[in-house]
Design a protein around this motif. Structure first.
Motif, PDB file in Angstrom:
ATOM      1  N   MET A   1       0.837  -1.190   0.000  1.00 17.99           N
ATOM      2  CA  MET A   1       0.000   0.000   0.000  1.00 17.99           C
ATOM      3  C   MET A   1       0.876   1.244   0.000  1.00 17.99           C
ATOM      4  N   GLU A  17       5.772   2.679  -0.895  1.00 21.74           N
ATOM      5  CA  GLU A  17       5.045   1.429  -0.718  1.00 21.74           C
ATOM      6  C   GLU A  17       5.525   0.745   0.567  1.00 21.74           C
ATOM      7  N   ASP A  20       1.000  -4.195   3.424  1.00 19.58           N
ATOM      8  CA  ASP A  20      -0.394  -4.077   3.863  1.00 19.58           C
ATOM      9  C   ASP A  20      -0.532  -4.623   5.277  1.00 19.58           C
ATOM     10  N   ARG A  31      -9.974   0.386   4.861  1.00 16.34           N
ATOM     11  CA  ARG A  31      -9.527   1.084   3.652  1.00 16.34           C
ATOM     12  C   ARG A  31      -9.859   2.550   3.863  1.00 16.34           C
ATOM     13  N   GLU A 120      -3.202   3.950   2.463  1.00 17.20           N
ATOM     14  CA  GLU A 120      -4.390   3.372   1.835  1.00 17.20           C
ATOM     15  C   GLU A 120      -5.154   2.445   2.773  1.00 17.20           C
ATOM     16  N   PHE A 121      -4.437   1.789   3.705  1.00 14.02           N
ATOM     17  CA  PHE A 121      -5.069   0.873   4.652  1.00 14.02           C
ATOM     18  C   PHE A 121      -4.491   1.104   6.044  1.00 14.02           C
TER      19      PHE A 121
END
Length: 347
Positions: A1, A17, A20, A31, A120-121
């Motif tokens: 993510m 990045e 996750d 999310r 993102e998460f």
């Protein structure tokens, strides 16, 4: 993510990045759909918060959708739209069981004690105790704006300040917390005094219900100016900024038996301000802290939003991407933003 990530305090974060997250047994993975840019995150990035361990992902006011649930979660399911108080509780200590998870003995704060919502998460523990389901009528950006500033102001004004219709409320600092307090005070039927150094923010404060606006750079004594404007002082006063001068002014501008609520963080060199305790004693003033809001109290706030009595969406200033949030976070010591900035594009 994708996530905003930093390995050293005070050095520019990067959007990179990272792995996750997975849900804890009693938790969920969200999310993130929208998250607010807050000065508390600037304090954290500067190293003012001892709870933060490096490396770190900041962000603590957000809305999201449940993406995965742990086996012990009973009240929430994949697909639920939720938000969370920025102070989260364990659910089993004395304070949580008494309904005061905002001062939980084992509290955790996403974005401070754990990785946060500039990603993102995000994983969150003790979901059944902390998650708040969002009504369909409240959009993601508005919901994200509630998590820290608006909810904190709601508790500060309604529960700690015990503000009543017809009383005077002074708000020192017209950022996100202060503007929220002004809107809430007006909705309760109070008369509101806004204090700030920016004419632009004072104009916004007037549009949200302040009947008196005081530019502190033009006054030799802010507390006297407030007392003169209110016929002897305010019943409730909030330091929404967090500075020794605004804290002191907020106390001194009270009328006898008035109530001061400290909301703005007092960190680093500002952590131990000098207070006029002689006046506190002589005038029987009350001094309160206010630290977030319990998840169960969201119902009252959401009901007022649903009825149109409160309109937090009016406080949102601009929408930015996660990449654009990096320089915006680094510049938050300049108090340049008017209203609440929302990150809702994770690029």
């Amino acid at each position: 993510m994708k996530a905003m990530f930093y390995e050293r305090f005070g050095e520019a974060p990067e959007v990179i990045e990272v792995p996750d997250p997975s849900p804890p047994p009693a938790g969920v993975v969200l999310r993130i759909t929208a998250t607010g840019l807050c000065r508390s995150d600037w304090h954290g990035w500067m190293g003012h918060d001892p709870d933060i361990g490096l490396p770190h992902v900041p962000g603590h006011e957000f809305a999201g959708v449940v993406e995965a649930v742990g086996p012990e979660v009973k009240r929430f399911k994949v697909g639920d739209r939720v938000t969370v108080p920025f102070v989260s509780g364990c659910g089993h200590c004395f304070e949580c069981k008494s309904g005061n998870s905002q001062v939980c003995e084992e509290q955790f704060q996403p974005g401070f004690t754990h990785w946060g919502s500039y990603a993102e998460f995000m994983a969150l523990d003790y979901a059944d105790h902390n998650l708040v389901k969002l009504p369909d009528a409240i959009d993601d950006a508005t919901a994200a704006s509630l998590g820290c500033r608006f909810a904190t102001s709601f508790r500060a004004v309604v529960d700690q300040g015990r503000l009543k219709g017809g009383e005077w409320l002074a708000v020192h600092g017209c950022g996100g917390v202060g503007l929220s307090a002004i809107m809430i005070g007006k909705a309760l039927g109070a008369n509101v005094v806004a204090v700030d150094i920016s004419e632009e923010k004072l104009a916004l404060a007037r549009s949200l219900g302040a009947s008196v606006a005081i530019n502190s750079t033009r006054e030799t004594d802010v507390a006297v100016a407030v007392r003169d404007a209110t016929g002897g002082g305010v019943h409730v006063s909030i330091d929404a900024l967090g500075h020794p001068s605004t804290c002191c002014n907020s106390i001194v501008n009270l009328r006898r038996r008035g109530r001061h609520v400290q909301v703005g963080l007092m960190l680093a060199d500002h952590a131990t301000p000098q207070l006029p305790m002689d006046r506190v004693i002589a005038h029987e003033l009350e001094i309160y802290g206010s630290h977030g809001m319990q998840s169960w109290r969201y119902d009252a706030m959401l009901a007022m939003i649903g009825a149109g009595t409160l309109k937090p969406q009016q406080l949102i200033g601009r929408h930015i991407s996660l990449t654009e949030a990096v320089p915006a976070l680094m510049a938050m010591d300049r108090f340049a933003e008017s209203g609440i900035t929302i990150i809702d594009r994770f690029e």
